[in-house]
Design an enzyme around this catalytic site. Structure first.
Site, short mmCIF file in Angstrom:
data_model
loop_
_atom_site.label_atom_id
_atom_site.label_comp_id
_atom_site.label_asym_id
_atom_site.label_seq_id
_atom_site.Cartn_x
_atom_site.Cartn_y
_atom_site.Cartn_z
N ARG A 42 5.93 0.16 9.54
CA ARG A 42 7.09 0.69 10.24
C ARG A 42 7.94 1.59 9.35
NH1 ARG A 42 8.75 -1.52 14.91
NH2 ARG A 42 10.90 -0.93 14.46
N TYR A 83 5.94 -6.80 17.81
CA TYR A 83 7.11 -6.06 17.33
C TYR A 83 7.13 -4.68 18.00
CZ TYR A 83 10.29 -5.00 13.33
OH TYR A 83 11.34 -4.69 12.50
N GLU A 88 25.42 -6.59 10.53
CA GLU A 88 24.26 -7.32 11.06
C GLU A 88 23.74 -8.29 10.00
OE1 GLU A 88 21.19 -4.88 12.96
OE2 GLU A 88 19.66 -6.17 12.10
N ARG A 104 12.64 -14.54 14.24
CA ARG A 104 13.78 -14.21 13.40
C ARG A 104 14.91 -13.81 14.33
NH1 ARG A 104 15.10 -16.02 8.73
NH2 ARG A 104 16.45 -14.56 7.66
N ARG A 107 22.74 -4.57 7.39
CA ARG A 107 23.18 -3.20 7.67
C ARG A 107 24.53 -3.21 8.38
NH1 ARG A 107 17.77 -1.74 11.36
NH2 ARG A 107 17.84 -3.59 12.65
N ASP A 124 8.50 -1.33 19.80
CA ASP A 124 9.67 -0.51 20.05
C ASP A 124 9.79 -0.31 21.56
OD1 ASP A 124 10.74 -0.12 17.52
OD2 ASP A 124 9.29 1.43 17.03
N ARG A 147 8.14 9.55 2.35
CA ARG A 147 7.95 11.00 2.42
C ARG A 147 8.07 11.65 1.05
NH1 ARG A 147 11.15 10.90 7.31
NH2 ARG A 147 9.66 10.56 9.00
P1 FAD Z 1 13.98 -8.13 25.92
O1 FAD Z 1 14.79 -6.91 25.84
O2 FAD Z 1 14.21 -9.20 24.89
O3 FAD Z 1 14.17 -8.75 27.38
C1 FAD Z 1 13.70 -10.03 27.74
C2 FAD Z 1 14.64 -10.55 28.82
O4 FAD Z 1 14.08 -11.76 29.37
C3 FAD Z 1 16.01 -10.92 28.26
O5 FAD Z 1 17.01 -10.28 29.03
C4 FAD Z 1 16.08 -12.44 28.41
O6 FAD Z 1 17.38 -12.91 28.68
C5 FAD Z 1 15.14 -12.66 29.61
N1 FAD Z 1 14.59 -14.02 29.68
C6 FAD Z 1 13.93 -14.68 28.69
N2 FAD Z 1 13.59 -15.92 29.13
C7 FAD Z 1 14.02 -16.02 30.40
C8 FAD Z 1 13.97 -17.07 31.36
N3 FAD Z 1 13.41 -18.27 31.10
N4 FAD Z 1 14.53 -16.86 32.59
C9 FAD Z 1 15.12 -15.67 32.88
N5 FAD Z 1 15.22 -14.64 31.98
C10 FAD Z 1 14.67 -14.82 30.77
N6 FAD Z 1 13.25 -0.29 19.79
C11 FAD Z 1 13.30 1.07 19.68
O7 FAD Z 1 12.49 1.77 20.29
N7 FAD Z 1 14.27 1.67 18.91
C12 FAD Z 1 15.20 0.97 18.23
O8 FAD Z 1 16.06 1.56 17.56
C13 FAD Z 1 15.17 -0.45 18.33
N8 FAD Z 1 16.08 -1.18 17.66
C14 FAD Z 1 16.03 -2.53 17.77
C15 FAD Z 1 16.98 -3.26 17.07
C16 FAD Z 1 16.96 -4.65 17.14
C17 FAD Z 1 17.99 -5.43 16.39
C18 FAD Z 1 15.96 -5.30 17.91
C19 FAD Z 1 15.90 -6.81 17.98
C20 FAD Z 1 15.02 -4.58 18.62
C21 FAD Z 1 15.04 -3.19 18.56
N9 FAD Z 1 14.12 -2.43 19.26
C22 FAD Z 1 14.16 -1.05 19.15
C23 FAD Z 1 13.10 -3.04 20.14
C24 FAD Z 1 13.55 -3.19 21.59
O9 FAD Z 1 14.70 -4.02 21.63
C25 FAD Z 1 12.41 -3.83 22.38
O10 FAD Z 1 11.26 -3.02 22.38
C26 FAD Z 1 12.76 -4.08 23.86
O11 FAD Z 1 14.05 -4.56 24.04
C27 FAD Z 1 11.78 -5.10 24.41
O12 FAD Z 1 12.05 -5.31 25.79
P2 FAD Z 1 11.53 -6.64 26.48
O13 FAD Z 1 11.75 -6.49 27.94
O14 FAD Z 1 10.16 -6.94 26.03
O15 FAD Z 1 12.42 -7.82 25.86
N1 UDP Z 2 12.88 -2.10 5.10
C1 UDP Z 2 13.34 -2.14 3.80
N2 UDP Z 2 14.45 -1.45 3.45
C2 UDP Z 2 15.15 -0.71 4.32
C3 UDP Z 2 14.68 -0.64 5.66
C4 UDP Z 2 13.55 -1.36 6.02
O1 UDP Z 2 12.75 -2.83 2.99
O2 UDP Z 2 16.16 -0.10 3.95
C5 UDP Z 2 11.67 -2.88 5.47
C6 UDP Z 2 12.06 -4.28 5.97
O3 UDP Z 2 11.05 -5.18 5.57
C7 UDP Z 2 12.06 -4.12 7.47
C8 UDP Z 2 10.89 -3.14 7.67
O4 UDP Z 2 10.97 -2.26 6.55
O5 UDP Z 2 11.87 -5.34 8.16
C9 UDP Z 2 10.95 -2.35 8.97
O6 UDP Z 2 12.17 -1.63 9.00
P1 UDP Z 2 12.80 -1.11 10.36
O7 UDP Z 2 13.92 -0.19 10.04
O8 UDP Z 2 11.72 -0.60 11.24
O9 UDP Z 2 13.39 -2.46 10.96
P2 UDP Z 2 14.08 -2.76 12.39
O10 UDP Z 2 14.97 -1.59 12.73
O11 UDP Z 2 12.96 -2.96 13.36
O12 UDP Z 2 14.85 -4.01 12.11
#
Ligand code: FAD
Ligand code: UDP
Length: 385
Positions: free
Chosen positions: A178, A357, A310, A256, A287, A359, A182
């Site tokens: 991930r 994992y 965070e 996590r 962050r 996106d 560069r």
């Molecule tokens: P979720 O969004 O988790 O939705 C699952 C839903 O199911 C939730 O609303 C939950 O409440 C519901 N649910 C679970 N169990 C039940 C139950 N028993 N009954 C009823 N409802 C239930 N992706 C990117 O492309 N760019 C980013 O910058 C990015 N940043 C991220 C940063 C963080 C901190 C995290 C954690 C993820 C990030 N992602 C990012 C990934 C992105 O969040 C996920 O790809 C996306 O949200 C997944 O959607 P989902 O529907 O699979 O799950």
């Molecule tokens: N990572 C790191 N340093 C940074 C940013 C990311 O070591 O400054 C590593 C870390 O292990 C992280 C992984 O790269 O879990 C993926 O980073 P990403 O930014 O994709 O994490 P996310 O936004 O999904 O939390």
């Protein structure tokens, strides 16, 4: 209509559930029941205006939409326009700010050099040569064999230890895929040609996805509490944590989780960028987000800004954010996947259901494929005589 009248039930209203529901209703013309245990739709992409500052933000962490998948890009653009935001991340190491992902600026600034792009590979190869690692077997060895030990120790080791709660030599090397590296001054965090932030926020996408008279959304409703009220032959699309669906009978998958600490500061701009990583292990958070920078097109005139620290922590299937992965979890996952394959009316997906994992764009791509499987399976069912 009572719950038992629905032949299509979607559990969860994140991107996976909302896209499958939208397709089932709009493309297939079927009534769909969406169950969501939270008090809002959108899963972890939920976004709102901050009450005090009016700044639009993502309450479960900054989400940047980015993709190289044309089908996904065209699909999502039916529900939103995007601003021109391009993601750039900075990282703080020992009170000095560097560019992340590691690029030529980071390397020159860290070593106090002025290398040219064509000189970087030789320089890094020498650093890597000193480590003696030729066949990396885990995250730490992979990172060291990519950038050498000094850059690893400065920018990757501490952050990764905080993020995953264990030493990086106990993590799978695949996690590092991930993180780009560069040899130019390109500071884009993502390679994808299409990226941005939805102009009206993520929540407006979910409102549009689910705004169909054939879709009924029940908030504050946990699937496990009302499961007995559903039709026995209903097709269930489950997007929650997979281990919970089977009552943990093959063991718990590891998750996590995150905590967020919001703060309103009396300055207009606190850090000059939307995400600042903190690379050192002695800083407890990973962050700081400053969401005003996600919307350069908005005219935020307030003299205050919103920042969100965070923190990463051990999670469970009650508050899952990241699947941890690794051999032990994969072995458990495979057992659950066999259980899923035994039930023709059950479809599982999303970050929690697939324990991957993903996106957002990957989540949408798999949801679109899953919808087609559901449609094809239903269409191929023998018709009653
Ligand atoms: P979720 O969004 O988790 O939705 C699952 C839903 O199911 C939730 O609303 C939950 O409440 C519901 N649910 C679970 N169990 C039940 C139950 N028993 N009954 C009823 N409802 C239930 N992706 C990117 O492309 N760019 C980013 O910058 C990015 N940043 C991220 C940063 C963080 C901190 C995290 C954690 C993820 C990030 N992602 C990012 C990934 C992105 O969040 C996920 O790809 C996306 O949200 C997944 O959607 P989902 O529907 O699979 O799950
Ligand atoms: N990572 C790191 N340093 C940074 C940013 C990311 O070591 O400054 C590593 C870390 O292990 C992280 C992984 O790269 O879990 C993926 O980073 P990403 O930014 O994709 O994490 P996310 O936004 O999904 O939390």
């Amino acid at each position: 209509m009572s719950f038992e009248n629905y032949k299509y039930v979607v559990v969860g209203s994140g991107f996976f559930g909302a896209v499958v529901a939208e397709r089932l209703a709009y493309d297939f013309g079927k009534p769909v029941l969406v169950l969501e245990k939270r008090n809002h739709v959108g899963g972890n992409c939920h976004s709102v205006d901050h009450a005090e500052t009016g700044i639009h933000y993502h309450i479960y962490g900054t989400h940047i939409f980015h993709t190289s998948d044309r089908e996904v890009w065209e699909y999502i653009n039916k529900f939103t326009d995007f601003n021109g935001y391009h993601h750039q991340v900075l990282t703080t190491h020992r009170d000095k700010v560097y560019q992340m992902p590691i690029n030529l600026e980071t390397i020159n600034s860290y070593y106090g050099l002025n290398l040219r792009p064509f000189e970087v590979s030789t320089f890094i190869a020498e650093e890597v040569g000193k480590t003696g690692i030729t066949n990396p077997r885990n995250f730490e060895e992979k990172a060291v064999s990519m950038v050498g030990r000094p850059l690893y120790e400065a920018f990757i080791k501490g952050y990764t230890t905080k993020q995953w709660g264990c030493p990086p030599d106990q993590l799978p090397a695949t996690l590092l895929q991930r993180l780009p590296f560069r040899t130019s001054y390109d500071e884009n965090y993502f390679f994808d040609p299409w990226q941005g932030i939805p102009l009206l926020g993520y929540s407006s996408i979910f409102d549009k996805l689910l705004n169909n008279p054939k879709i009924r959304v029940e908030l504050n409703t946990d699937f496990f509490s009302i499961q007995h009220e559903l039709a026995g032959d209903a097709c269930v699309v489950y997007t929650g944590p997979l281990d919970k669906l089977f009552d943990y009978r093959h063991g718990h998958l590891e998750w996590r989780s995150l905590s967020f600490e919001e703060e309103v500061l009396d300055v207009q701009d606190y850090q000059g960028t939307s995400v600042m990583n903190y690379a050192d292990e002695n800083v407890p958070y990973t962050r700081i987000h400053e969401p005003r920078h996600l919307h350069p097109e908005k005219d935020y005139t307030e003299s205050q800004t919103l920042t969100i620290k965070e923190y990463s922590r051990q999670g469970s299937s009650d508050d899952p954010y990241y699947p941890v992965g690794g051999d032990r979890n994969r072995a458990i996952l495979e057992k659950y996947l066999i259980d899923v394959s035994r039930n023709n009316n059950l479809f599982v997906g999303g970050r929690l259901g697939d324990y991957k994992y993903y996106d957002m764009d990957q989540t949408i791509a798999v949801a679109l494929r899953t919808y087609k499987q559901i449609r094809d399976r239903t269409q191929n069912e023998p018709k009653p005589r």
